[in-house]
Scaffold this motif. Structure first.
Motif, PDB file in Angstrom:
ATOM      1  N   SER A 189     -15.777   4.345  28.754  1.00  0.00           N
ATOM      2  CA  SER A 189     -16.169   5.473  28.005  1.00  0.00           C
ATOM      3  C   SER A 189     -16.446   6.900  29.006  1.00  0.00           C
ATOM      4  CB  SER A 189     -17.573   5.418  27.359  1.00  0.00           C
ATOM      5  OG  SER A 189     -18.591   5.003  28.135  1.00  0.00           O
ATOM      6  N   ILE A 190     -16.299   7.886  28.315  1.00  0.00           N
ATOM      7  CA  ILE A 190     -16.617   9.436  29.216  1.00  0.00           C
ATOM      8  C   ILE A 190     -17.926   9.607  28.448  1.00  0.00           C
ATOM      9  CG2 ILE A 190     -15.996  11.394  29.857  1.00  0.00           C
ATOM     10  CD1 ILE A 190     -13.050  10.829  29.370  1.00  0.00           C
TER      11      ILE A 190
ATOM     12  N   LEU B 118     -14.352  16.740  26.999  1.00  0.00           N
ATOM     13  CA  LEU B 118     -14.284  15.419  27.497  1.00  0.00           C
ATOM     14  C   LEU B 118     -14.823  14.309  27.039  1.00  0.00           C
ATOM     15  CD1 LEU B 118     -13.983  16.403  31.459  1.00  0.00           C
ATOM     16  CD2 LEU B 118     -12.191  15.239  30.165  1.00  0.00           C
ATOM     17  N   CYS B 119     -16.087  14.796  26.730  1.00  0.00           N
ATOM     18  CA  CYS B 119     -16.977  13.443  26.536  1.00  0.00           C
ATOM     19  C   CYS B 119     -16.923  12.901  24.849  1.00  0.00           C
ATOM     20  CB  CYS B 119     -18.489  13.750  26.454  1.00  0.00           C
ATOM     21  SG  CYS B 119     -18.551  14.515  28.155  1.00  0.00           S
ATOM     22  N   GLU B 120     -16.991  11.506  24.974  1.00  0.00           N
ATOM     23  CA  GLU B 120     -17.297  10.683  23.744  1.00  0.00           C
ATOM     24  C   GLU B 120     -18.736  10.745  23.485  1.00  0.00           C
ATOM     25  OE1 GLU B 120     -15.586   7.497  25.207  1.00  0.00           O
ATOM     26  OE2 GLU B 120     -13.654   8.350  25.372  1.00  0.00           O
ATOM     27  N   ARG B 121     -19.459  10.506  24.737  1.00  0.00           N
ATOM     28  CA  ARG B 121     -20.921  10.309  24.455  1.00  0.00           C
ATOM     29  C   ARG B 121     -21.705  11.154  25.353  1.00  0.00           C
ATOM     30  NH1 ARG B 121     -23.168   6.206  22.569  1.00  0.00           N
ATOM     31  NH2 ARG B 121     -25.134   6.321  24.183  1.00  0.00           N
ATOM     32  N   LEU B 122     -23.052  11.475  25.052  1.00  0.00           N
ATOM     33  CA  LEU B 122     -23.815  12.524  25.760  1.00  0.00           C
ATOM     34  C   LEU B 122     -25.100  11.849  25.913  1.00  0.00           C
ATOM     35  CD1 LEU B 122     -23.268  15.702  23.682  1.00  0.00           C
ATOM     36  CD2 LEU B 122     -22.091  15.323  25.854  1.00  0.00           C
TER      37      LEU B 122
ATOM     38  N   HIS C 101     -36.370  18.923  31.288  1.00  0.00           N
ATOM     39  CA  HIS C 101     -37.635  18.819  31.972  1.00  0.00           C
ATOM     40  C   HIS C 101     -37.840  17.295  32.286  1.00  0.00           C
ATOM     41  CE1 HIS C 101     -37.689  22.903  30.983  1.00  0.00           C
ATOM     42  NE2 HIS C 101     -37.794  22.654  29.720  1.00  0.00           N
ATOM     43  N   GLY C 102     -36.817  16.450  32.755  1.00  0.00           N
ATOM     44  CA  GLY C 102     -37.239  15.189  33.151  1.00  0.00           C
ATOM     45  C   GLY C 102     -37.223  14.371  32.024  1.00  0.00           C
ATOM     46  N   GLU C 103     -36.919  14.648  30.745  1.00  0.00           N
ATOM     47  CA  GLU C 103     -36.937  13.790  29.591  1.00  0.00           C
ATOM     48  C   GLU C 103     -35.696  13.723  28.942  1.00  0.00           C
ATOM     49  OE1 GLU C 103     -41.064  13.511  27.363  1.00  0.00           O
ATOM     50  OE2 GLU C 103     -40.891  15.582  28.222  1.00  0.00           O
ATOM     51  N   LEU C 104     -35.513  12.863  28.218  1.00  0.00           N
ATOM     52  CA  LEU C 104     -34.303  12.463  27.627  1.00  0.00           C
ATOM     53  C   LEU C 104     -34.596  13.088  26.148  1.00  0.00           C
ATOM     54  CD1 LEU C 104     -31.687  10.663  28.054  1.00  0.00           C
ATOM     55  CD2 LEU C 104     -32.715   9.211  26.268  1.00  0.00           C
ATOM     56  N   VAL C 105     -33.579  13.940  25.761  1.00  0.00           N
ATOM     57  CA  VAL C 105     -33.696  14.573  24.586  1.00  0.00           C
ATOM     58  C   VAL C 105     -32.529  14.201  23.511  1.00  0.00           C
ATOM     59  CG1 VAL C 105     -35.136  16.500  25.145  1.00  0.00           C
ATOM     60  CG2 VAL C 105     -32.431  16.798  25.272  1.00  0.00           C
ATOM     61  N   PHE C 106     -31.448  13.489  24.141  1.00  0.00           N
ATOM     62  CA  PHE C 106     -30.577  13.056  23.134  1.00  0.00           C
ATOM     63  C   PHE C 106     -29.607  11.878  24.157  1.00  0.00           C
ATOM     64  CE2 PHE C 106     -26.313  12.805  21.710  1.00  0.00           C
ATOM     65  CZ  PHE C 106     -26.553  12.576  20.014  1.00  0.00           C
ATOM     66  N   ASN C 107     -29.190  10.984  23.135  1.00  0.00           N
ATOM     67  CA  ASN C 107     -28.538   9.820  23.686  1.00  0.00           C
ATOM     68  C   ASN C 107     -27.642   9.470  22.664  1.00  0.00           C
ATOM     69  OD1 ASN C 107     -27.505   7.720  25.307  1.00  0.00           O
ATOM     70  ND2 ASN C 107     -29.377   6.560  25.019  1.00  0.00           N
ATOM     71  N   GLY C 108     -26.376   9.639  22.469  1.00  0.00           N
ATOM     72  CA  GLY C 108     -25.603   9.198  21.589  1.00  0.00           C
ATOM     73  C   GLY C 108     -24.152   9.686  21.693  1.00  0.00           C
ATOM     74  N   GLU C 109     -23.571   9.563  20.566  1.00  0.00           N
ATOM     75  CA  GLU C 109     -22.176  10.127  20.267  1.00  0.00           C
ATOM     76  C   GLU C 109     -22.190  11.616  20.160  1.00  0.00           C
ATOM     77  OE1 GLU C 109     -19.407   7.969  20.313  1.00  0.00           O
ATOM     78  OE2 GLU C 109     -20.571   6.231  20.557  1.00  0.00           O
ATOM     79  N   MET C 110     -21.277  12.026  20.701  1.00  0.00           N
ATOM     80  CA  MET C 110     -21.080  13.470  20.754  1.00  0.00           C
ATOM     81  C   MET C 110     -20.881  14.079  19.177  1.00  0.00           C
ATOM     82  SD  MET C 110     -19.857  16.682  22.180  1.00  0.00           S
ATOM     83  CE  MET C 110     -18.753  16.185  23.506  1.00  0.00           C
ATOM     84  N   HIS C 111     -20.337  13.283  18.337  1.00  0.00           N
ATOM     85  CA  HIS C 111     -20.400  13.898  16.882  1.00  0.00           C
ATOM     86  C   HIS C 111     -21.643  13.844  16.185  1.00  0.00           C
ATOM     87  CE1 HIS C 111     -20.417   9.848  14.957  1.00  0.00           C
ATOM     88  NE2 HIS C 111     -19.888   9.752  15.922  1.00  0.00           N
ATOM     89  N   GLN C 112     -22.332  12.848  16.900  1.00  0.00           N
ATOM     90  CA  GLN C 112     -23.688  12.607  16.235  1.00  0.00           C
ATOM     91  C   GLN C 112     -24.563  13.893  16.357  1.00  0.00           C
ATOM     92  OE1 GLN C 112     -25.104   9.145  17.992  1.00  0.00           O
ATOM     93  NE2 GLN C 112     -24.807   7.977  16.081  1.00  0.00           N
ATOM     94  N   MET C 113     -24.397  14.257  17.736  1.00  0.00           N
ATOM     95  CA  MET C 113     -25.293  15.551  18.247  1.00  0.00           C
ATOM     96  C   MET C 113     -24.580  16.769  17.425  1.00  0.00           C
ATOM     97  SD  MET C 113     -26.643  17.016  20.954  1.00  0.00           S
ATOM     98  CE  MET C 113     -26.546  18.813  21.742  1.00  0.00           C
TER      99      MET C 113
END
Lengths: 255, 294
Positions: free
Chosen positions: B38-39, B207-211, B216-228
C-alpha cells in the motif's frame, strides 16, 4: 565484522578525501624538513638532532590527526544526520563506532607509514641505521595515536568537537606527564594535591609508556616484553574507552 | 488477507532537554498499521510528531512505551532491517562520494550482494531515479532534487518490502515533486509498501490510498483516503438545461438530489451533470486540525 569493515573503509575514504589531512601531512613534512636544517646547524650529532625532530614531527602530526579527525568522527555523522541512514541499515551502533574507529586508525597508520618512510630515507642519507629500534620508535608513536583516537571518539560521543579537542589535548599533555605527576605526589605535603593528582594520574593513560623515540638515536635496547606490555596497556585502554563510548551511544536518541 | 508490514501499538515518547526544561510529550500513545503493497501518507502539521514516530519505529530514538512490529517481529534485527528502506528528512549524504559509490556503500551495508549483482543493481537504480548521467559525479555537485532522488535510491538498494520516506517532497520544485511522486508510484507498483510523511497535502492526495494523521502527538485519523474525504462531503451540484438556458443547483443530500432530479425532469429539463462536492484533502485536513484545536 562485514559492516565494521565497510564503515571503516568509508571512514578511511572520507578522511583521505578531506583537505585537512593534507594540511597535517604538509605540517609533518615541514617538521621533518626543519629537522635537516637544525641538524645542519649542529657541529656534531646532525643525524641525532634530525632523528629527534623527525620523530617529534611524526608524533605530533599523528596526534593532531587522531585528535582533530577523531573529534568530528561521530558528531559530524549526527549533525549531518548521515547516522540515521546508516543505523537504519543492518548495522548496530557498536559496529558503527568500531567502523569509525578502525577507519581513522587505518588513516593514521597509512599517514605514519608514509612519514616514517620519508624519515627513514633522510636518516639513511645522514648515516643512521634503520633497524628494529627505528621500527620500535614508530610503533610506539602508532600506539599513542590509536589511544588518542579512542579518547577523541569517547569524548566526541557526548560533547561538541571543540570540547572534544580540548579534552583530548589535555589527556595528551597530562598523559606525557603522568610519571612527573607521580613524582610530585610523592614529594608534596598537601593532602588535597595528593588526592586530586592521584585521581588524575589514575584516570589518564600514561603515554610515556610508548615513548621509545630516543632508542634508535642512542642505541638503547627496547625489550620485547616492554613492547608487549605497552601493546596490552594500549589495547586495554582502547577496549575500555570504546566500550564506554558504546554504552553512552547505545541508548542515545538522535533528535 | 493482506499481510501487515508494520503494526504500532500505543507509542509514547517524551523528551526532556536539560535539567530544568519541562518535559515535552511528543507522542501520546499512537497506534496504526500498514499493509503490504500500500501507499500510506503520514500527515500532520510541523511538530505533530511525524519524524519522532519514524525515528521511534527504527530505534533512532527510543519510545518510552508501546510496541512496534515489522513483519510480525518485535525485534528490529539486522534481518528485519534489510527488508526496510529509509530516507530521513532533509537528508545530507556523504558529499565526497560519487552517486555510484554512495549507492554501492549502502548496498554493501544492506545485503550481501555479489560484486556483479551490486553493480547491476546500482546501475538500474540510477536509471530508475533518472540519475544515470550523474552517477560518477560527487554528491556535493548534486541539486536538492537530485539528492532527494539518490536518497530514495539508497532506500531502495536492497529491494526492500517496505520503505519509509520522511518528507520526501519538501524543498523540491514542482518538477522535482513530480519526479519523486512518480518514483513512489513505481515503487508501490513493484509491490513495496510505502509509508511517507508529508505536510504537502496535494502530493499526498495524489498518491495515497491510506492516511495516518497526527495532531499534537495524537492520532486523529487512520484509514482509507476516501473514508476521510467522505466525512466532509458537502452535497451535490446538479447542472441542467431548460428552455435553452443552463443552470446549476446545489443540493445537500442524496434524498434531496433524487427529489430535485424528479422535479427538473417533470419540468422537461435535461440533466447535464451531477457532481459530488467534497473537500480537497487540504481543506479536510484544516477542518480536522481546527476541530482538534477547539
Amino acid at each position: 565484522m562485514r559492516a565494521v569493515k565497510i564503515i571503516a573503509l568509508n571512514t578511511f575514504r572520507e578522511i583521505i578525501r578531506d583537505r585537512i589531512l593534507y594540511g597535517i601531512v604538509v605540517f609533518a613534512l615541514l617538521l621533518i624538513g626543519v629537522s635537516i636544517v637544525l641538524g645542519e646547524l649542529s657541529f656534531a650529532e646532525q643525524a641525532r638532532i634530525s632523528a629527534n625532530f623527525g620523530f617529534a614531527g611524526i608524533q605530533l602530526s599523528s596526534a593532531i590527526l587522531a585528535m582533530f579527525a577523531g573529534s568530528t568522527l561521530v558528531s559530524r555523522e549526527i549533525d549531518k544526520q548521515t547516522v540515521l541512514t546508516l543505523l537504519a541499515k543492518p548495522v548496530s551502533r557498536t559496529q558503527f563506532l568500531a567502523g569509525k574507529f578502525f577507519g581513522l586508525t587505518l588513516v593514521v597508520a597509512v599517514v605514519m607509514l608514509g612519514l616514517a618512510l620519508v624519515l627513514s630515507g633522510l636518516l639513511l642519507v645522514l648515516g643512521l641505521k634503520i633497524d628494529k629500534l627505528f621500527l620500535g620508535a614508530v610503533y610506539g608513536i602508532f600506539l599513542e595515536a590509536i589511544l588518542l583516537t579512542s579518547i577523541a571518539l569517547f569524548f566526541g560521543s557526548f560533547s561538541r568537537p571543540v570540547m572534544t579537542v580540548v579534552f583530548s589535548i589535555s589527556f595528551f599533555l597530562i598523559g606525557h606527564w603522568v610519571d612527573s605527576l607521580h613524582f610530585f605526589i610523592s614529594k608534596s605535603q598537601s593532602e588535597t594535591f595528593k588526592m586530586l593528582a592521584g585521581v588524575i594520574a589514575e584516570i589518564v593513560p600514561n603515554l610515556e609508556r610508548f615513548n621509545w623515540r630516543s632508542a634508535p638515536i642512542y642505541g638503547d635496547a627496547i625489550s620485547s616484553q616492554e613492547v608487549m606490555m605497552a601493546s596490552l596497556y594500549c589495547g586495554g585502554w582502547v577496549l575500555i574507552l570504546i566500550t564506554a563510548t558504546a554504552v553512552i551511544f547505545r541508548r542515545r536518541d538522535f533528535v | 488477507m493482506t499481510a501487515t508490514v508494520l503494526s504500532v501499538q500505543g507509542l509514547k515518547k517524551t523528551f526532556r532537554r536539560g535539567l530544568r526544561a519541562k518535559p515535552v510529550q511528543a507522542l501520546k500513545g499512537i497506534s496504526f498499521s500498514i499493509s503490504a503493497g500500500s501507499i500510506t501518507g503520514f500527515l500532520g502539521a510541523n511538530g505533530a510528531g511525524k519524524t519522532t514516530t519514524i525515528k521511534c519505529l527504527l530505534n533512532l530514538a527510543f519510545a518510552d512505551e508501546g510496541e512496534v512490529r515489522f513483519f510480525g517481529a518485535s525485534e528490529l534485527s539486522p534481518a528485519i532491517k534489510s527488508r526496510i528502506g529509509f530516507l530521513p528528512e532533509r537528508p545530507y549524504f556523504y558529499e565526497y562520494l560519487t552517486g555510484r559509490e554512495f549507492l554501492r556503500f549502502y548496498g554493501e551495508l544492506s545485503a550481501e550482494f555479489k560484486t556483479v549483482d551490486l553493480r547491476a543493481r546500482v546501475d538500474s537504480l540510477l536509471k530508475r531515479v533518472g540519475l544515470e548521467h550523474a552517477g560518477d559525479r560527487p554528491l556535493r555537485g548534486y541539486s536538492k532534487g537530485m539528492l532527494q532522488r539518490i536518497g530514495i535510491a539508497q532506500a531502495l538498494v536492497s529491494e526492500p518490502e517496505f520503505i519509509i520516506l520522511d518528507e520526501p517532497m519538501t524543498g523540491l520544485d514542482p518538477d522535482g515533486r513530480y519526479e519523486v511522486r512518480e518514483i513512489i508510484r513505481e515503487t508501490a507498483k513493484s509491490g513495496t509498501a510505502v509509508f511517507f510523511s508529508s505536510h504537502l497535502l496535494p502530493d499526498a492526495e495524489q498518491l495515497c490510498e491510506r492516511l495516518v494523521i497526527l495532531a499534537h502527538g495524537e492520532l486523529v485519523f487512520n484509514g482509507e483516503m476516501h473514508q476521510m474525504l467522505s466525512r466532509f462531503e458537502v452535497g451535490y451540484n446538479l447542472t441542467f438545461t431548460k428552455d435553452g438556458k443552463t443552470s446549476t443547483e446545489s443540493v445537500p443530500t442524496v434524498n434531496d438530489l433524487q427529489k430535485t432530479i424528479d422535479t427538473r425532469r417533470a419540468e422537461r429539463a435535461d440533466i447535464l451533470e451531477i457532481k459530488l462536492n467534497r473537500l480537497t484533502l487540504e481543506e479536510a485536513f484544516v477542518r480536522i486540525a481546527m476541530r482538534e484545536q477547539a
